[in-house]
Design a protein around this motif. Sequence first.
Motif, mmCIF file in Angstrom:
data_model
loop_
_atom_site.group_PDB
_atom_site.id
_atom_site.type_symbol
_atom_site.label_atom_id
_atom_site.label_comp_id
_atom_site.label_asym_id
_atom_site.label_seq_id
_atom_site.Cartn_x
_atom_site.Cartn_y
_atom_site.Cartn_z
ATOM 1 N N ASP A 4 2.282 -0.607 14.026
ATOM 2 C CA ASP A 4 2.396 -0.451 12.570
ATOM 3 C C ASP A 4 3.559 0.480 12.233
ATOM 4 O O ASP A 4 3.372 1.557 11.675
ATOM 5 C CB ASP A 4 1.081 0.109 12.010
ATOM 6 C CG ASP A 4 1.090 0.229 10.492
ATOM 7 O OD1 ASP A 4 1.680 -0.635 9.826
ATOM 8 O OD2 ASP A 4 0.509 1.213 9.989
ATOM 9 N N PRO A 5 4.800 0.090 12.571
ATOM 10 C CA PRO A 5 5.926 0.997 12.343
ATOM 11 C C PRO A 5 6.268 1.237 10.882
ATOM 12 O O PRO A 5 6.861 2.265 10.548
ATOM 13 C CB PRO A 5 7.084 0.308 13.073
ATOM 14 C CG PRO A 5 6.715 -1.131 13.096
ATOM 15 C CD PRO A 5 5.209 -1.151 13.209
ATOM 16 N N ASP A 6 5.896 0.324 9.993
ATOM 17 C CA ASP A 6 6.276 0.480 8.591
ATOM 18 C C ASP A 6 5.134 0.988 7.707
ATOM 19 O O ASP A 6 5.295 1.139 6.498
ATOM 20 C CB ASP A 6 6.818 -0.833 8.028
ATOM 21 C CG ASP A 6 5.804 -1.972 8.103
ATOM 22 O OD1 ASP A 6 4.655 -1.736 8.549
ATOM 23 O OD2 ASP A 6 6.167 -3.096 7.728
ATOM 24 N N GLY A 7 3.979 1.274 8.303
ATOM 25 C CA GLY A 7 2.861 1.811 7.534
ATOM 26 C C GLY A 7 2.098 0.780 6.725
ATOM 27 O O GLY A 7 1.208 1.138 5.951
ATOM 28 N N ALA A 8 2.397 -0.508 6.890
ATOM 29 C CA ALA A 8 1.742 -1.546 6.089
ATOM 30 C C ALA A 8 0.253 -1.659 6.408
ATOM 31 O O ALA A 8 -0.549 -1.985 5.539
ATOM 32 C CB ALA A 8 2.425 -2.893 6.317
ATOM 33 N N LEU A 9 -0.121 -1.377 7.650
ATOM 34 C CA LEU A 9 -1.511 -1.519 8.077
ATOM 35 C C LEU A 9 -2.311 -0.225 7.867
ATOM 36 O O LEU A 9 -3.405 -0.236 7.313
ATOM 37 C CB LEU A 9 -1.568 -1.938 9.547
ATOM 38 C CG LEU A 9 -2.941 -2.095 10.168
ATOM 39 C CD1 LEU A 9 -3.723 -3.211 9.464
ATOM 40 C CD2 LEU A 9 -2.816 -2.399 11.656
ATOM 41 N N LEU A 10 -1.753 0.902 8.311
ATOM 42 C CA LEU A 10 -2.477 2.169 8.320
ATOM 43 C C LEU A 10 -2.077 3.102 7.189
ATOM 44 O O LEU A 10 -2.676 4.165 7.027
ATOM 45 C CB LEU A 10 -2.251 2.884 9.663
ATOM 46 C CG LEU A 10 -2.759 2.143 10.892
ATOM 47 C CD1 LEU A 10 -2.273 2.824 12.173
ATOM 48 C CD2 LEU A 10 -4.273 2.049 10.877
ATOM 49 N N TRP A 62 5.421 12.494 10.739
ATOM 50 C CA TRP A 62 6.513 12.999 9.901
ATOM 51 C C TRP A 62 7.416 11.841 9.476
ATOM 52 O O TRP A 62 7.741 11.691 8.300
ATOM 53 C CB TRP A 62 7.293 14.056 10.668
ATOM 54 C CG TRP A 62 8.629 14.427 10.093
ATOM 55 C CD1 TRP A 62 9.816 13.766 10.289
ATOM 56 C CD2 TRP A 62 8.927 15.534 9.243
ATOM 57 N NE1 TRP A 62 10.825 14.409 9.611
ATOM 58 C CE2 TRP A 62 10.311 15.490 8.963
ATOM 59 C CE3 TRP A 62 8.155 16.567 8.699
ATOM 60 C CZ2 TRP A 62 10.945 16.438 8.166
ATOM 61 C CZ3 TRP A 62 8.789 17.514 7.903
ATOM 62 C CH2 TRP A 62 10.165 17.440 7.642
ATOM 63 N N CYS A 63 7.814 11.014 10.434
ATOM 64 C CA CYS A 63 8.732 9.909 10.158
ATOM 65 C C CYS A 63 8.100 8.831 9.283
ATOM 66 O O CYS A 63 8.789 8.181 8.490
ATOM 67 C CB CYS A 63 9.236 9.301 11.463
ATOM 68 S SG CYS A 63 10.283 10.429 12.419
ATOM 69 N N ARG A 64 6.805 8.620 9.407
ATOM 70 C CA ARG A 64 6.109 7.627 8.585
ATOM 71 C C ARG A 64 5.959 8.092 7.143
ATOM 72 O O ARG A 64 5.861 7.285 6.224
ATOM 73 C CB ARG A 64 4.710 7.365 9.160
ATOM 74 C CG ARG A 64 4.691 6.636 10.479
ATOM 75 C CD ARG A 64 3.282 6.619 11.069
ATOM 76 N NE ARG A 64 2.342 5.912 10.218
ATOM 77 C CZ ARG A 64 2.042 4.617 10.324
ATOM 78 N NH1 ARG A 64 2.629 3.875 11.254
ATOM 79 N NH2 ARG A 64 1.163 4.057 9.513
ATOM 80 N N ALA A 65 5.921 9.404 6.926
ATOM 81 C CA ALA A 65 5.527 9.959 5.634
ATOM 82 C C ALA A 65 6.623 9.930 4.573
ATOM 83 O O ALA A 65 6.316 10.001 3.383
ATOM 84 C CB ALA A 65 5.026 11.395 5.814
ATOM 85 N N ALA A 66 7.896 9.840 4.978
ATOM 86 C CA ALA A 66 8.986 9.909 4.004
ATOM 87 C C ALA A 66 10.115 8.983 4.429
ATOM 88 O O ALA A 66 10.443 8.895 5.620
ATOM 89 C CB ALA A 66 9.496 11.346 3.876
ATOM 90 N N ASP A 67 10.711 8.311 3.470
ATOM 91 C CA ASP A 67 11.796 7.374 3.759
ATOM 92 C C ASP A 67 12.951 8.074 4.471
ATOM 93 O O ASP A 67 13.435 9.113 3.999
ATOM 94 C CB ASP A 67 12.324 6.744 2.470
ATOM 95 C CG ASP A 67 11.318 5.808 1.826
ATOM 96 O OD1 ASP A 67 10.468 5.252 2.553
ATOM 97 O OD2 ASP A 67 11.378 5.639 0.594
ATOM 98 N N GLY A 68 13.364 7.512 5.588
ATOM 99 C CA GLY A 68 14.519 8.038 6.310
ATOM 100 C C GLY A 68 14.273 9.330 7.054
ATOM 101 O O GLY A 68 15.209 9.914 7.608
ATOM 102 N N PRO A 93 9.120 4.157 12.282
ATOM 103 C CA PRO A 93 10.246 3.281 11.957
ATOM 104 C C PRO A 93 11.264 3.272 13.097
ATOM 105 O O PRO A 93 11.468 4.288 13.769
ATOM 106 C CB PRO A 93 10.825 3.922 10.690
ATOM 107 C CG PRO A 93 9.682 4.662 10.076
ATOM 108 C CD PRO A 93 8.869 5.165 11.244
ATOM 109 N N ALA A 94 11.894 2.143 13.300
ATOM 110 C CA ALA A 94 12.828 1.977 14.416
ATOM 111 C C ALA A 94 13.911 3.053 14.379
ATOM 112 O O ALA A 94 14.547 3.284 13.356
ATOM 113 C CB ALA A 94 13.463 0.590 14.365
ATOM 114 N N GLY A 95 14.085 3.731 15.514
ATOM 115 C CA GLY A 95 15.132 4.730 15.655
ATOM 116 C C GLY A 95 14.847 6.064 15.004
ATOM 117 O O GLY A 95 15.680 6.970 15.071
#
Length: 199
Positions: A4-10, A62-68, A93-95
């Motif tokens: 779930d890299p983009d947070g769509a599921l969780l 941390w990376c999931r919580a805010a864009d970029g 998110p990738a990278g």
Amino acid sequence: MITDPDGALLGRTPGLPDDVFEHDGLITKRHIRACALALLRPRAGELLWDLGAGAGSVAIEWCRAADGARAVAVERVPERAARVAANAARLAPAGAVRLVEAGVAEALDGLPRPDAVFIGGGATSSLVERAVDALPAGGRIVVHGVTVEAEEVCVAAYRRWGGQLARLHHEHAAPIGRLLGWTPARAVVSWGHLVEGSR
């Protein structure tokens, strides 16, 4: 394992279940992790140092919580570093998460300047001082520990820089035979600080 890299599921709110991460028990537990991220306050495009990353759960959330948002996860134990990489590939998110497989002390000099720092274990006074010195005005640091030695580091940091010092306790319901009771986890000492002024 969940991907779930983009947070769509969780979703993107911190506090993912511990079992979505591969770990060997060395992980900032769900409720404690949510408290840490509340103090770290992830913001778009900012960089976190996750020092002694364990499973990488704080860096990933941390990376999931805010864009970029980006994170550098420093972990010296090869098996744990491999878990950080695997967890980040599935859940960030990738990278967004850069893994540095090294001891924290030797890794710091080569890292880009952070906006926030999390030290989840192995805190020493010298490490905390280096981390605080690396932060700009408005930077945030959170240090967690479960040992007496880590508590001493947190208390000393609080006396020197101020901030917030807390002891976090949590318990989970678990069966006791046919009944239900509470199982306490180790208390976690938490020091959080917002760097003020111009630097």
